[in-house]
Write an enzyme that holds these catalytic residues in place. Structure first.
Site, short mmCIF file in Angstrom:
data_model
loop_
_atom_site.label_atom_id
_atom_site.label_comp_id
_atom_site.label_asym_id
_atom_site.label_seq_id
_atom_site.Cartn_x
_atom_site.Cartn_y
_atom_site.Cartn_z
CE LYS A 78 -4.02 2.03 2.71
NZ LYS A 78 -4.53 1.62 3.93
CB SER A 153 -8.17 3.48 2.28
OG SER A 153 -7.57 2.71 3.74
CB SER A 177 -8.37 0.42 5.88
OG SER A 177 -9.20 1.15 5.77
N1 GLN Z 1 -13.68 3.82 7.14
C1 GLN Z 1 -13.11 3.82 7.70
C2 GLN Z 1 -11.94 5.97 7.60
O1 GLN Z 1 -12.38 6.24 6.84
C3 GLN Z 1 -11.37 3.05 7.76
C4 GLN Z 1 -9.78 3.38 7.44
C5 GLN Z 1 -8.94 2.75 7.62
O2 GLN Z 1 -9.10 1.86 7.88
N2 GLN Z 1 -8.16 2.84 6.80
O3 GLN Z 1 -11.53 5.93 8.57
#
Ligand code: GLN
Length: 494
Positions: A78, A153, A177
């Site tokens: 990532k 994400s 994510s």
């Molecule tokens: N959807 C959650 C957020 O936007 C989790 C994102 C993540 O785990 N990086 O904060």
């Protein structure tokens, strides 16, 4: 042989028998990326040149008898994990030209094993989002259905594994994510216990919630990757001083004892949640009865503070983000708006042109909630709620080994469907946020494919540092679900 379909475990076997070379495998994947990634948008950077030279070095190492688990295995990262000499953008304009001078600890671990680092994957800018639509680079599409999101994400990593562009990938999980995109793309994702994996070299989003973890084709590969990436790191003061087991033991436990003696808890508060898609509910029922057939005792447990999880998370995460992101000011890293002559104007212009709308929204929420006079009312309050959520989990784990739930309330939604409605987007994190709030590990394992051809996963959470239970139960589930339902998690042709 279809090299792109190989799991990590299969590839390492074939490499050790010298039936394939890492160069062949890597070239095959690079060709596949070149042919198909324009449709999917999984990668921000494909590092073909370095990947091929790492593959050549791996082949030499194998020939010399020095093979390790990941020698010659192509993995993707990532793009918020720092890679020495390779652009690390966090999918943000503000870091669009940032080239780190050092590797994240997890990246170093892969390099020490002689892995092939094939490229950097797309994400929601700074990992803020649930759909990979908040990237300043491109929208990633779900390889199962290009009109749908891959989740987020870590949508680029999940899509890259599902599309068979790499053997496995690393994602990060602050509120789901890793698990949610894995669920949406029909692959396995594991968020380790907070502190299990060093965060050194991970660009922070919300430091008390962030964890790095594997996204792989199956549970066996997740066990292999966990065994590599976990462990104490003096460079990260929050990393746990815990021995790292060989997580493939969990696979052996299932092979010898099945899942007998395990207890799974189902939180009663989850049954009354709104907005659960009927196909997700049906998938969950099938998963439950399958686990029962495998000898798991199913129990009701209670997580009384479930209603407050989303609200508390969406205070804590933006607060920590606003403080972490303050360092991107146009002075030290990346993009600077060169227009203004005045320093304060330069900060303002740099931040408003460098950060995308979702990141700006969170910085504003976080800065507001942390400002003088509001701290107790918001961050302080949310932290108290967090303590109660942790307590809920420790109580629940007195009565069960794992907690079961769907990963997401719906299968992957359509691109654009929720972009104007951040609240709906935030609410879709209901099942995944608590693991981060409580610091416990969670795994997402494919469980069904919807009538529209979109994968859905089941989530298992365990108590702190008991990832072994997740590997054992996840593997047992994975081995049996195909027989029971005919589930196929191999991607239909691209
Ligand atoms: N959807 C959650 C957020 O936007 C989790 C994102 C993540 O785990 N990086 O904060």
């Amino acid at each position: 042989m279809e090299l792109h379909k190989l799991t990590i475990d299969q590839a390492r076997q074939l490499l050790s028998e010298k039936r394939i070379s890492s160069v062949e495998l890597t070239q095959n994947l690079l060709d596949r990326i070149a042919a198909h990634d324009d449709k999917i948008g999984a990668f921000i950077t494909v590092d073909a040149e370095n990947a091929l030279s790492q593959a050549r070095a791996a082949d030499e190492r194998i020939a010399a008898g020095g093979q390790k688990t990941f020698t010659g295995i192509p993995v993707a990262l990532k793009d918020l994990l720092c890679t020495k000499g390779v652009k690390t953008t966090c999918a943000s304009k503000i870091l669009g030209n940032f080239v780190p001078e050092y590797d994240a600890t997890v990246v170093e671990k892969f390099k020490n094993e002689g892995a092939v680092l094939i490229g950097k994957t797309n994400l929601d800018e700074f990992a803020m989002g649930s759909s990979t639509e908040n990237s300043s680079v491109c929208v990633t599409r779900n390889p199962w259905n290009l009109d749908h999101v891959p989740g987020g994400s870590s949508g680029g990593s999940a899509a890259a594994v599902a599309a068979q562009f790499c053997a496995g990938a690393l994602g990060t999980d602050t509120g789901g994510s890793i698990r949610q995109p894995a669920s949406h793309c029909g692959v396995v994702g594991l968020k380790p216990t907070y502190g299990r994996v060093s965060r050194f070299g991970l660009v922070s989003y919300a430091s008390s919630l962030d964890q790095i973890g594997p996204i792989t084709r199956d549970v066996t590969d997740a066990a292999l990757m966990m065994t590599l990436i976990c462990g104490n790191d003096p460079k990260d003061s929050t990393s746990a001083r815990k021995d790292v087991p060989d997580f493939t033991e969990g696979l052996k436990q299932f092979r010898s004892d099945g899942l007998k003696g395990m207890t799974a808890g189902i939180p009663k508060e989850y049954e009354s949640l709104d907005g659960i898609d009927p196909e997700v509910a049906a998938m969950f029922d099938t998963a439950k009865s399958l686990l029962q057939e495998l000898g798991v005792e199913i129990k009701e447990v209670s997580l009384p503070h479930t209603d407050y999880v989303v609200a508390a998370y969406y205070i804590i995460a933006p607060c920590e983000a606003s403080s972490n992101l303050a360092r991107f000011d146009g002075v030290r890293y990346g993009h600077r708006d060169r227009g203004p002559e005045d320093l304060i104007e330069m900060y303002k212009k740099t931040k408003s042109t460098g950060f995308g709308p979702e990141v700006q929204r969170r910085i504003i929420i976080g800065t507001y909630a942390l400002s003088a006079g509001y701290y107790d009312a918001y961050y302080g309050r949310a932290s108290q709620v967090r303590a109660l959520i942790m307590e809920d989990f420790s109580k629940a784990f007195n009565a069960c080994d794992i907690i079961l739930s769907p990963v997401a309330p719906t299968p992957a939604f359509k691109i654009g469907e929720n972009t104007d409605d951040p609240l709906t987007m935030y609410l879709s994190d209901i099942f995944t946020l608590s693991a981060n709030m409580a610091g416990v590990p969670g795994i997402s394992v494919p469980a069904a494919v919807s009538s529209k051809g979109l994968p859905m996963g089941i989530q298992m959470m365990a108590s702190r540092f008991d990832e072994m239970a997740l590997i054992r139960a996840g593997y047992g589930f994975e081995q049996s679900i195909g027989e029971k339902t005919g589930l196929k998690t191999d991607l239909p042709e691209l």
